[in-house]
Write a protein that holds these residues in place. Structure first.
Motif, mmCIF file in Angstrom:
data_model
loop_
_atom_site.group_PDB
_atom_site.id
_atom_site.type_symbol
_atom_site.label_atom_id
_atom_site.label_comp_id
_atom_site.label_asym_id
_atom_site.label_seq_id
_atom_site.Cartn_x
_atom_site.Cartn_y
_atom_site.Cartn_z
ATOM 1 N N ARG A 133 0.867 -1.177 0.000
ATOM 2 C CA ARG A 133 0.000 0.000 0.000
ATOM 3 C C ARG A 133 0.908 1.232 0.000
ATOM 4 O O ARG A 133 1.594 1.513 0.969
ATOM 5 C CB ARG A 133 -0.913 -0.012 1.228
ATOM 6 N N ILE A 134 0.886 1.942 -1.120
ATOM 7 C CA ILE A 134 1.785 3.081 -1.291
ATOM 8 C C ILE A 134 1.052 4.368 -0.930
ATOM 9 O O ILE A 134 -0.024 4.660 -1.445
ATOM 10 C CB ILE A 134 2.300 3.158 -2.744
ATOM 11 N N HIS A 135 1.673 5.154 -0.045
ATOM 12 C CA HIS A 135 1.093 6.412 0.446
ATOM 13 C C HIS A 135 0.777 7.365 -0.697
ATOM 14 O O HIS A 135 1.554 7.518 -1.637
ATOM 15 C CB HIS A 135 2.090 7.057 1.410
ATOM 16 N N GLN A 136 -0.383 7.992 -0.615
ATOM 17 C CA GLN A 136 -0.757 9.052 -1.537
ATOM 18 C C GLN A 136 -1.139 10.288 -0.720
ATOM 19 O O GLN A 136 -1.900 10.180 0.263
ATOM 20 C CB GLN A 136 -1.960 8.630 -2.389
ATOM 21 N N SER A 137 -0.655 11.433 -1.113
ATOM 22 C CA SER A 137 -0.987 12.652 -0.364
ATOM 23 C C SER A 137 -2.462 12.995 -0.550
ATOM 24 O O SER A 137 -2.998 12.883 -1.650
ATOM 25 C CB SER A 137 -0.135 13.815 -0.860
ATOM 26 N N PRO A 138 -3.133 13.422 0.509
ATOM 27 C CA PRO A 138 -4.534 13.837 0.352
ATOM 28 C C PRO A 138 -4.619 15.115 -0.463
ATOM 29 O O PRO A 138 -3.711 15.946 -0.432
ATOM 30 C CB PRO A 138 -4.986 14.062 1.806
ATOM 31 N N THR A 139 -5.712 15.264 -1.187
ATOM 32 C CA THR A 139 -5.915 16.503 -1.932
ATOM 33 C C THR A 139 -6.319 17.609 -0.969
ATOM 34 O O THR A 139 -6.691 17.357 0.194
ATOM 35 C CB THR A 139 -7.018 16.327 -2.988
ATOM 36 N N ALA A 140 -6.271 18.856 -1.452
ATOM 37 C CA ALA A 140 -6.685 19.980 -0.616
ATOM 38 C C ALA A 140 -8.149 19.822 -0.203
ATOM 39 O O ALA A 140 -8.515 20.110 0.947
ATOM 40 C CB ALA A 140 -6.477 21.285 -1.391
ATOM 41 N N LYS A 141 -8.980 19.335 -1.136
ATOM 42 C CA LYS A 141 -10.401 19.174 -0.821
ATOM 43 C C LYS A 141 -10.601 18.113 0.261
ATOM 44 O O LYS A 141 -11.432 18.277 1.167
ATOM 45 C CB LYS A 141 -11.168 18.787 -2.088
#
Length: 490
Positions: free
Chosen positions: A378-386
């Motif tokens: 499971r590769i980390h993904q940055s959350p979007t601003a929304k």
């Protein structure tokens, strides 16, 4: 050109390619033929399993098959960088005339070195079209290869089936080796297969679709993630079909969801609009209510792919609130904030700055772990601003209950969770930002950022991080002394 003494009139040369994508072999033989002044119509190029033309099929019945040897003083072959770049890709095309076409172009370049600059020349345009087609095929391979897990005596192995249009498999082996270096995998295709065991790349002959597994246990999770990230409000069927042609769908597990997702897009979009009009929910009154509420929250797509909501940890009234970006893989598994590698580094730095983590309240701006699956990882993904803004409701609820005097935001997402806008870490760090309730916000880097650095950069950013923590520690001491002073006066 060299003298014609090495070439017998009427002789037709046949070059049998050992591999359909062997550019080095073609280049070596093309150079020899050019130096011996052999015109293109006296050469046949035959790829493995092919018959080439009449001369190739009949062996040397119509002429000499063995190649001539150039004179020692034969002039060098003139070739431009642009030709070399295009030829390396074009030779991977499936058109059987590609070797002869490239030799024809190379032959013409000897008398017209600037020929590659003529965009209208049909020979140049044909090679450019082949180059474009091969690059597109490689892009699709990078995007649409789907590995499926297979158990073997040597452990887990991941197998994918792909049907390229051109001879691109060996040329793209390095891409998959770099991307999945820690996995043992095979990519099976009807044009040949490549296998990586973690140390050595191996090739084998063509395979059939039935040689690859049809599914694996993680596909339901992957399909759930794909469905949760499918945004009906942004659906453009034409653009999607152009980027993801139907011929690739049969090897992509998520493709079976697409017809239903398209059919239900309008209704889902209407539901999203309706949900946006709902009345604002009541703010939780204690941390237990916050914990229950974030577990049930589905206000953004992150929670739909299955991670648990990770609640903050610490006591009400803690003077310091530490806020990270989001839970990571280890935090999602344990249900506790900052227990993974970044959390361990944070603990070391807090201890060095003489800040007691157990006396602080530690939480994250986003409550669920956002990731993409690559094999089993499971590769980390940055959350979007929304997504960060959506979770701000819960962060504000925690803050209102804990009532810290100082808040330390680790990273830009954490700062946005407090301020509702994006700030630059380099500009915001080093000084407090006053908040409406009288508390102070201090901004610094996220420890995960430090883990990604090496050498001098790691040393430099580590020093800045330590300085920021020391400043927070000093401010906490100053506020404690002020409180003590006012208590004595009162």
């Amino acid at each position: 050109m060299v003298a014609m003494q090495n070439v017998s009139l009427g002789v037709h040369h046949v070059v049998h390619m050992p591999q359909p994508d062997d550019f080095a072999f073609w280049r070596e033989h093309a150079r020899t033929l050019i130096q011996c002044d052999v015109p293109p119509d006296r050469v046949s190029w035959v790829e493995p399993g092919g018959t080439g033309d009449l001369f190739a099929h009949g062996g040397n019945a119509h002429g000499e098959k063995r190649l001539p040897v150039p004179d020692k003083d034969a002039p060098p072959v003139r070739v431009s960088k642009r030709f070399m770049r295009l030829a390396k890709n074009a030779i991977l095309h499936s058109d059987t005339s590609r070797f002869a076409q490239l030799y024809l172009l190379l032959w013409k370049l000897q008398s017209n070195p600037r020929m590659m600059e003529d965009k209208a020349d049909p020979d140049v345009r044909k090679v450019e079209e082949w180059d474009k087609s091969v690059r597109r095929d490689s892009h699709k391979m990078h995007a649409f290869v789907r590995f499926r897990e297979v158990e073997s005596d040597e452990g887990k192995h991941y197998v994918a089936w792909f049907e390229p249009d051109h001879h691109i498999v060996r040329a793209n082996a390095g891409f998959f080796k770099r991307r999945f270096a820690n996995m043992k995998w095979s990519i099976l295709t009807p044009r040949g297969c490549i296998h990586w065991d973690g140390e050595v790349m191996r090739e084998s002959g063509p395979a059939q679709r039935s040689d690859a597994p049809s599914d694996d246990p993680t596909e339901d999770l992957w399909k759930s993630y794909y469905a949760s990230t499918f945004n009906p409000a942004r659906l453009k069927v034409g653009a999607m079909m152009s980027e993801m042609p139907k011929k690739y769908w049969k090897n992509m597990p998520e493709a079976e969801l697409i017809p239903d997702l398209i059919a239900s897009a309008q209704a889902r979009e209407a539901g999203m609009v309706s949900a946006g009009e709902r009345e604002e929910r009541l703010r939780p009154q204690n941390l237990a209510e916050v914990s229950d509420a974030i577990s049930a929250c589905r206000d953004c797509p992150i929670a739909e792919c299955g991670p648990r909501a990770v609640m903050g940890e610490g006591a009400i009234g803690s003077p310091l609130m530490i806020i990270g970006e989001q839970p990571g893989d280890q935090e999602d598994l344990s249900g506790k904030p900052f227990v993974g590698p970044a959390g361990q580094l944070l603990d070391e730095c807090l201890e060095a700055a003489k800040i007691d983590r157990s006396a602080a309240y530690v939480t994250n701006a986003v409550k669920h772990f956002k990731y993409v699956l690559r094999g089993k990882r499971r590769i980390h993904q940055s959350p979007t601003a929304k997504e960060t803004d959506t979770c701000r409701w819960w962060l504000e609820a925690e803050r209102a209950i804990v009532q810290p005097r100082i808040i330390l935001a680790l990273g830009a997402s954490a700062a946005r969770g407090l301020l509702g806008k994006t700030v630059s870490i380099s500009q915001a760090r080093g000084a407090p930002i006053p908040l409406e309730d009288g508390s102070e916000l201090w901004v610094t880097a996220h420890p995960a950022y430090l883990l990604r650095l090496e050498g001098e950069a790691r040393k430099e950013q580590g020093a800045l991080f330590a300085h920021d923590l020391s400043a927070v520690r000093a401010r906490m001491s100053a506020l404690t002394m002020q409180s003590s002073y006012h208590s004595q006066i009162a």
